[in-house]
Design a protein around this motif. Sequence first.
Motif, PDB file in Angstrom:
ATOM      1  N   TYR A   1       4.320   1.444  -6.770  1.00  0.00           N
ATOM      2  CA  TYR A   1       4.259   0.323  -5.910  1.00  0.00           C
ATOM      3  C   TYR A   1       4.477  -0.824  -6.355  1.00  0.00           C
ATOM      4  O   TYR A   1       4.891  -1.197  -7.504  1.00  0.00           O
ATOM      5  CB  TYR A   1       2.500   0.458  -5.796  1.00  0.00           C
ATOM      6  CG  TYR A   1       1.756   1.588  -5.352  1.00  0.00           C
ATOM      7  CD1 TYR A   1       1.543   1.621  -3.876  1.00  0.00           C
ATOM      8  CD2 TYR A   1       1.730   2.716  -5.888  1.00  0.00           C
ATOM      9  CE1 TYR A   1       1.028   2.730  -3.346  1.00  0.00           C
ATOM     10  CE2 TYR A   1       1.031   3.761  -5.403  1.00  0.00           C
ATOM     11  CZ  TYR A   1       0.800   3.819  -4.082  1.00  0.00           C
ATOM     12  OH  TYR A   1       0.154   4.981  -3.516  1.00  0.00           O
ATOM     13  N   LEU A   2       5.092  -1.724  -5.385  1.00  0.00           N
ATOM     14  CA  LEU A   2       5.679  -3.079  -5.744  1.00  0.00           C
ATOM     15  C   LEU A   2       4.710  -4.232  -5.447  1.00  0.00           C
ATOM     16  O   LEU A   2       3.983  -4.133  -4.437  1.00  0.00           O
ATOM     17  CB  LEU A   2       7.022  -3.352  -4.935  1.00  0.00           C
ATOM     18  CG  LEU A   2       7.592  -2.218  -5.007  1.00  0.00           C
ATOM     19  CD1 LEU A   2       9.258  -2.375  -4.375  1.00  0.00           C
ATOM     20  CD2 LEU A   2       8.342  -1.920  -6.597  1.00  0.00           C
ATOM     21  N   ASP A   3       4.774  -5.314  -6.409  1.00  0.00           N
ATOM     22  CA  ASP A   3       4.031  -6.323  -6.170  1.00  0.00           C
ATOM     23  C   ASP A   3       4.377  -7.208  -5.111  1.00  0.00           C
ATOM     24  O   ASP A   3       5.654  -7.098  -4.657  1.00  0.00           O
ATOM     25  CB  ASP A   3       3.671  -7.086  -7.434  1.00  0.00           C
ATOM     26  CG  ASP A   3       5.186  -7.422  -8.034  1.00  0.00           C
ATOM     27  OD1 ASP A   3       5.900  -8.135  -7.329  1.00  0.00           O
ATOM     28  OD2 ASP A   3       5.133  -7.094  -9.130  1.00  0.00           O
ATOM     29  N   LYS A   4       3.659  -8.265  -4.603  1.00  0.00           N
ATOM     30  CA  LYS A   4       4.081  -9.142  -3.696  1.00  0.00           C
ATOM     31  C   LYS A   4       5.650  -9.913  -4.060  1.00  0.00           C
ATOM     32  O   LYS A   4       6.396  -9.834  -3.118  1.00  0.00           O
ATOM     33  CB  LYS A   4       3.070 -10.264  -3.451  1.00  0.00           C
ATOM     34  CG  LYS A   4       3.198 -11.363  -2.313  1.00  0.00           C
ATOM     35  CD  LYS A   4       2.457 -12.436  -2.417  1.00  0.00           C
ATOM     36  CE  LYS A   4       2.470 -13.311  -3.510  1.00  0.00           C
ATOM     37  NZ  LYS A   4       1.388 -14.419  -3.439  1.00  0.00           N
ATOM     38  N   GLU A   5       5.659 -10.272  -5.322  1.00  0.00           N
ATOM     39  CA  GLU A   5       6.730 -11.155  -5.500  1.00  0.00           C
ATOM     40  C   GLU A   5       8.080 -10.275  -5.401  1.00  0.00           C
ATOM     41  O   GLU A   5       9.143 -10.903  -4.880  1.00  0.00           O
ATOM     42  CB  GLU A   5       6.771 -11.624  -6.996  1.00  0.00           C
ATOM     43  CG  GLU A   5       5.884 -12.909  -7.161  1.00  0.00           C
ATOM     44  CD  GLU A   5       4.260 -12.231  -6.938  1.00  0.00           C
ATOM     45  OE1 GLU A   5       3.948 -11.108  -7.115  1.00  0.00           O
ATOM     46  OE2 GLU A   5       3.378 -13.128  -6.744  1.00  0.00           O
ATOM     47  N   THR A   6       8.025  -8.961  -5.695  1.00  0.00           N
ATOM     48  CA  THR A   6       9.261  -8.152  -5.657  1.00  0.00           C
ATOM     49  C   THR A   6       9.572  -7.707  -4.344  1.00  0.00           C
ATOM     50  O   THR A   6      10.606  -7.582  -3.958  1.00  0.00           O
ATOM     51  CB  THR A   6       8.972  -6.791  -6.537  1.00  0.00           C
ATOM     52  OG1 THR A   6       8.820  -7.339  -7.846  1.00  0.00           O
ATOM     53  CG2 THR A   6      10.056  -5.989  -6.482  1.00  0.00           C
ATOM     54  N   LEU A   7       8.451  -7.449  -3.363  1.00  0.00           N
ATOM     55  CA  LEU A   7       8.589  -7.174  -2.113  1.00  0.00           C
ATOM     56  C   LEU A   7       9.365  -8.230  -1.347  1.00  0.00           C
ATOM     57  O   LEU A   7      10.328  -8.118  -0.624  1.00  0.00           O
ATOM     58  CB  LEU A   7       7.250  -6.763  -1.683  1.00  0.00           C
ATOM     59  CG  LEU A   7       6.765  -5.678  -1.807  1.00  0.00           C
ATOM     60  CD1 LEU A   7       5.276  -5.151  -1.445  1.00  0.00           C
ATOM     61  CD2 LEU A   7       7.585  -4.197  -1.269  1.00  0.00           C
ATOM     62  N   ILE A   8       8.960  -9.322  -1.648  1.00  0.00           N
ATOM     63  CA  ILE A   8       9.453 -10.567  -1.081  1.00  0.00           C
ATOM     64  C   ILE A   8      11.134 -10.751  -1.525  1.00  0.00           C
ATOM     65  O   ILE A   8      12.106 -11.016  -0.654  1.00  0.00           O
ATOM     66  CB  ILE A   8       8.716 -11.759  -1.167  1.00  0.00           C
ATOM     67  CG1 ILE A   8       7.603 -11.706  -0.642  1.00  0.00           C
ATOM     68  CG2 ILE A   8       9.645 -13.121  -0.809  1.00  0.00           C
ATOM     69  CD1 ILE A   8       6.607 -12.955  -1.052  1.00  0.00           C
TER      70      ILE A   8
ATOM     71  N   LEU B   1       0.784  -1.216   0.041  1.00  0.00           N
ATOM     72  CA  LEU B   1       0.144   0.131   0.078  1.00  0.00           C
ATOM     73  C   LEU B   1       0.742   1.171  -0.093  1.00  0.00           C
ATOM     74  O   LEU B   1       0.290   2.268  -0.062  1.00  0.00           O
ATOM     75  CB  LEU B   1      -0.986  -0.071   1.224  1.00  0.00           C
ATOM     76  CG  LEU B   1      -1.844  -1.223   1.496  1.00  0.00           C
ATOM     77  CD1 LEU B   1      -2.641  -1.033   2.559  1.00  0.00           C
ATOM     78  CD2 LEU B   1      -2.707  -1.589   0.090  1.00  0.00           C
ATOM     79  N   PHE B   2       2.110   1.129  -0.030  1.00  0.00           N
ATOM     80  CA  PHE B   2       2.985   2.325   0.224  1.00  0.00           C
ATOM     81  C   PHE B   2       3.992   2.411  -1.277  1.00  0.00           C
ATOM     82  O   PHE B   2       4.270   1.346  -1.885  1.00  0.00           O
ATOM     83  CB  PHE B   2       3.854   2.002   1.146  1.00  0.00           C
ATOM     84  CG  PHE B   2       3.450   2.534   2.549  1.00  0.00           C
ATOM     85  CD1 PHE B   2       3.309   3.501   3.088  1.00  0.00           C
ATOM     86  CD2 PHE B   2       2.628   1.384   3.126  1.00  0.00           C
ATOM     87  CE1 PHE B   2       2.663   3.753   4.293  1.00  0.00           C
ATOM     88  CE2 PHE B   2       1.873   1.570   4.509  1.00  0.00           C
ATOM     89  CZ  PHE B   2       1.924   2.771   4.958  1.00  0.00           C
ATOM     90  N   PRO B   3       4.086   3.775  -1.965  1.00  0.00           N
ATOM     91  CA  PRO B   3       4.912   3.807  -2.776  1.00  0.00           C
ATOM     92  C   PRO B   3       6.525   3.777  -2.483  1.00  0.00           C
ATOM     93  O   PRO B   3       6.704   4.279  -1.402  1.00  0.00           O
ATOM     94  CB  PRO B   3       4.411   5.214  -3.405  1.00  0.00           C
ATOM     95  CG  PRO B   3       4.036   5.758  -2.244  1.00  0.00           C
ATOM     96  CD  PRO B   3       3.466   4.868  -1.430  1.00  0.00           C
ATOM     97  N   PHE B   4       7.353   3.282  -3.495  1.00  0.00           N
ATOM     98  CA  PHE B   4       8.964   3.153  -3.179  1.00  0.00           C
ATOM     99  C   PHE B   4       9.476   3.790  -4.232  1.00  0.00           C
ATOM    100  O   PHE B   4       8.906   4.187  -5.198  1.00  0.00           O
ATOM    101  CB  PHE B   4       9.036   1.691  -3.048  1.00  0.00           C
ATOM    102  CG  PHE B   4       8.656   1.004  -1.859  1.00  0.00           C
ATOM    103  CD1 PHE B   4       9.375   0.946  -0.578  1.00  0.00           C
ATOM    104  CD2 PHE B   4       7.274   0.357  -1.989  1.00  0.00           C
ATOM    105  CE1 PHE B   4       8.944   0.112   0.456  1.00  0.00           C
ATOM    106  CE2 PHE B   4       6.781  -0.270  -0.697  1.00  0.00           C
ATOM    107  CZ  PHE B   4       7.769  -0.222   0.385  1.00  0.00           C
TER     108      PHE B   4
END
Length: 236
Positions: free
Chosen positions: A200-207, A168-171
């Motif tokens: 915003y980053l998707d789940k796979e990228t955040l992990i 939910l946060f921009p990076f």
Amino acid sequence: MIGKIISHDKNKLTIEFDEDINPEYLKLLSRGKSNYVLAKLLDNEKMSSAQNAVSHTLIRDIANHYFVDAQEMEISLKYQYNYREIYGFSHSDATMDDATKWIEFLIEFILMNGVELPKRYTYLLDYDKFFYFACKHRKCCICAKESGQIHHVTAVGNRKRKNVDHRLFPFTCVCLEHHNIAHALGEKEFLARYEVTPVYLDKETLIKIGITSNAQIMKFDEKYKDEELYKKAIGG
């Protein structure tokens, strides 16, 4: 075979082809099961001259980085692209949508492989995927230094990071120097001065980049099971 879309209703399309479709051939292809079709929605606009220029400039820069001929590099890049994209890419008959996907592939190739560009091209900043891939491959989106730091554009405050749904946060991704500058200038001035677009980053990228874990995301997904609650959480 190219057809014209006659009607559209959610996940259903009615397509009319110029040629009749042989029912016996359909029966043969089905092998006693359902028939399937591979569809590609076509952009009516051809690749623009600006996109063509961007593509050839990036190919040339990649070739210079590896000290090879630009035409040879183009062949190599298209071979890699064709391996992952079923329709491949050709400058001569590409649409604007085709060209956008191709240029995004070149941008990721550059960031992933540390290809040095002669300067920070302003036209790359028009592509949100440039900032996305900078985060994914941890390259500073301003100077392209390695081992970039993932920067929360919207501060998470005093909350513990594990209690924050980072989707939910921009990076943005910046080196230590530009990270310090961001905090010194303030977000609004920093983003404007360096023409940075937060993403915003998707789940796979955040992990992948170590911002969160699958367990944390599953915890939030459980919390969002109620669709209306989820929409409210993301501002939808």
